[in-house]
Design an enzyme around this catalytic site. Structure first.
Site: not given
Length: 547
Positions: A213, A263
Site C-alpha cells: 500500500d 501501489e
C-alpha cells in the site's frame, strides 16, 4: 481452472495471472453478524475456482480499529476478530491453494494504527523519548509551538485538513492520512527489521505474494521541509531511499518464491519503472489504464505507454478497471465523464447504467486480452454499479474529512449479493450488512446470473477460461478506423486446421456509432454482446477472434 498459463514456468505464474481482489468485510458473511469474514470467503472458494482466477488479493485483514477500512493496522500478526482467527487464515490459504488459487496479502508500511503498541509506547514516553523516534514527532512552529511543523497536504483527496496532530504535551506527530494512522519513520532500522519479519511471518504461512500500500510514500526528507520552499526532490513522494528498502524486501521474497505488487501512483514513466527493476518489485498497479476514459485514442495511448514503461525492465504490465477506492466500472462508464479522478467525485452524478454495463462488458474483454496480469475487483464479475450510500451511513473518512462534499469510497464497498431470494441478498443469514445494500441488489445476485448465458458472470467465466488462447506473445495493433481498436497476439494453442500450432488471436473493440466489420478470422471465440444481422460489431462491443 485457476492454473498459470502453461507457457510460463510455475514460479512465473504472476506474469499472466488473473487476480481477484477480496475486500473481506464485504465479500461474504459466514457468521451472520453483518460483517464479511474468512469463514464467508472459505465458503465461496468453489465459486472463485469456477470463475477461474489464479490468485486472491486480500485487503488488510489484520487487527484494526477500522478507522480507515483496515488500513490502520494495530497488529500485523493477528487477524481482526471481526474476520476470524489466524488459524482460519491459514486454513483459507491452504484450501485456496488446493484449488490452484494463490493468496496475496496487503501490507501497509507507511503507517500503523494509533492503537499499535509502538505508538502507544511513544505517547507514554513523552517528548524526547526514544520510542518517538519510530515515528515523526516534532515541536510546532510559532511563538508557542501552536503551528504545524510544515505545510504538507493530506493524501485524502478533497480535504485540506492538516497532516499533523498536536498532543497535550506539545509535540506534533505526522500522519499523511488520518490522525489515527501515524506515519512510521523508515530511517529507523527497527522499522525496517519489523517489516521484514512481518513478510517472513506471512510467507511462512503460505502466502504467495504481497501488495504494498502507498508504496511510494514511505521515505521522508529528514528535515521535513515545506513543500512551498522545497518542491524538488519531493519531501515524501518517490524518494531514492525507497529503492534500498525494496531491494531488502526482494531478498526476503526471493527466499520464499514470493512476489510483490506495488501501489505506485507516479506520472513519470522512468521513475515508475525504477520500482520494477529485477531486484525490486515484480509488478505495480497500472493507474493510467484504470483512470482512462472510454475513448479509443486515450485507451490505446494508455496501453502503449504502459507496455513501453515496463519493457526496459522486463516486468509484466498489470491491468485493472476498478478497485476498493475507485468508482465501479459500470457506473463510471455510464457517465458523461468516463475518466476517474478523486478530485471530481461528487454526489448525484447522472449515470446511464445500461450504457455503462455495455461498455464494462467490452472493457472486460479488452483488459483480459492484454499481455500481463489482470486484477478483478470483487463484484465486477457481477456487473455491480456504484451504490449511493445515505450520508448518515457513510463510514469512509474521505467523506467526513472533506466536510461531506466527497462521497467517499463506500459506494464500491457494499456487501456482495449472492442469492436473490435470501435476506440481504445472501450476503449473511441474520445481521444487517455493515453498509446498506440498494433495493435492486438481488437482481445482481450470483445465483441469478449463474445459468444466464447473457449475464456478466457468464461473460467473465468464459473470458477467463479462453484467455490462455492469447498466449504470452506481444501485442500488435491492426489497421482500423479511428473509432475501432484491434490488436492481435500470437496464440500458444493452434486449432484443428492449424497443425503447426502457430495462430493468432484478435481482440477488437468498436467505439463508433456505426457497426464495424470484423477483421478476417476463422472463428468467433467470444463477444461482449451480440453481433448485428450482418455479422458486424455494434457500438461499445468487443470480440475475440481466432485468425
Amino acid at each position: 481452472m485457476g492454473q498459470p498459463t502453461p507457457a510460463f514456468s510455475d514460479h512465473e505464474w504472476w506474469r499472466s495471472a488473473v487476480i481477484y481482489q477480496v475486500y473481506v468485510r464485504s465479500f461474504a458473511d459466514g457468521d451472520g453478524d453483518g460483517t464479511g469474514d474468512l469463514a464467508g470467503v472459505r465458503s465461496r472458494l468453489p465459486y472463485l475456482a469456477e470463475l477461474g482466477v489464479d490468485a486472491l488479493w486480500f485487503n488488510p485483514w489484520y487487527r484494526s480499529p477500522m478507522k480507515d477500512g483496515g488500513y490502520d493496522v494495530a497488529d500485523y500478526r493477528a487477524i481482526d476478530p471481526a474476520f476470524g482467527t489466524l488459524a482460519e487464515a491459514e486454513k483459507l490459504i491452504a484450501e485456496a491453494r488446493s484449488l490452484g488459487i494463490r493468496t496475496i496479502i496487503d501490507i501497509v508500511p507507511n503507517h500503523v494504527s494509533d492503537r499499535h503498541p509502538w505508538f502507544r509506547a511513544a505517547l507514554a514516553a513523552g517528548p524526547g523519548g526514544p520510542e518517538r523516534d519510530l515515528f515523526h514527532f516534532r515541536p510546532g512552529r510559532g511563538a508557542h509551538g501552536e503551528l504545524p511543523p510544515n505545510d504538507w497536504p493530506s493524501q485524502f483527496a478533497g480535504t485540506t485538513e492538516p497532516v499533523w496532530t498536536r498532543l497535550p504535551d506539545g509535540d506534533w506527530y505526522l500522519h499523511l492520512f488520518t490522525p489515527e494512522q501515524p506515519d512510521l519513520n523508515w530511517a529507523h532500522p527497527a522499522v525496517r527489521r519489523e517489516h521484514e519479519d512481518v513478510l517472513r511471518f506471512w510467507f511462512d504461512r503460505g502466502v504467495a505474494g504481497v501488495r504494498i500500500d502507498s508504496a511510494a510514500l514511505l521515505a521522508k526528507d529528514p528535515d521535513l521541509p515545506d513543500l512551498a520552499t522545497r518542491p524538488q526532490p519531493h519531501p515524501f513522494v518517490d524518494r531514492d531511499e525507497l529503492h534500498d528498502i525494496y531491494r531488502s524486501w526482494r531478498a526476503v521474497a526471493d527466499a520464499y518464491g514470493g512476489v510483490f505488487v506495488g501501489e505506485v501512483w507516479l506520472p513519470d514513466a522512468e521513475r515508475f519503472a525504477r520500482y520494477l527493476r529485477p531486484d525490486e518489485l515484480h509488478t505495480a498497479f497500472n493507474f493510467a489504464f484504470l483512470s482512462c476514459p472510454w475513448h479509443p485514442g486515450r485507451l490505446r495511448t494508455a496501453i502503449d505507454t504502459t507496455l513501453a514503461e515496463h519493457a526496459p525492465v522486463g516486468a509484466p504490465a498489470t491491468w485493472v478497471l476498478c478497485n476498493h477506492d475507485v468508482t465501479r466500472t459500470v457506473t463510471r462508464y455510464g457517465r458523461a465523464d468516463t475518466a476517474f479522478d478523486f478530485a471530481t467525485k461528487a454526489f448525484g452524478t447522472p449515470t446511464d447504467l445500461a450504457l455503462g454495463t455495455r461498455r464494462a462488458r467490452a472493457a472486460a474483454l479488452l483488459s483480459l486480452a492484454l499481455p500481463g496480469s489482470v486484477y478483478l475487483y470483487q463484484g465486477e464479475e457481477l456487473g455491480l454499479p456504484e451504490a449511493e450510500i445515505p450520508p448518515d451511513r457513510i463510514q469512509d473518512p474521505m467523506y467526513h474529512r472533506s466536510g461531506g462534499t466527497d462521497p467517499g469510497r463506500d459506494g464500491c464497498r457494499v456487501p456482495l449479493p449472492w442469492a436473490a431470494d435470501l435476506p440481504y441478498a445472501g450476503f449473511g443469514s441474520r445481521g444487517e450488512p455493515w453498509l446498506p445494500q440498494p433495493p435492486d441488489w438481488p437482481s445482481y445476485a450470483a445465483d441469478r446470473q449463474e445459468y444466464d448465458p447473457g449475464s456478466m458472470l457468464t461473460l467473465y467465466r468464459k473470458a477467463i477460461a479462453l484467455r490462455p488462447r492469447f498466449g504470452t506473445g506481444p501485442l500488435n495493433w491492426l489497421p482500423t478506423p479511428d473509432d475501432v481498436l484491434a490488436f492481435s497476439r500470437p496464440s500458444d494453442a493452434g486449432g484443428p486446421n492449424d497443425p503447426s500450432g502457430a495462430s493468432r488471436v484478435i481482440c477488437v473493440v468498436n467505439f463508433s456509432a456505426t457497426p464495424a466489420d470484423l477483421p478476417a478470422h476463422s472463428e468467433l471465440l467470444l463477444s461482449s454482446g451480440p453481433l448485428d444481422e450482418a455479422g458486424r460489431l455494434p457500438q461499445d462491443t468487443a470480440a475475440w477472434l481466432r485468425a
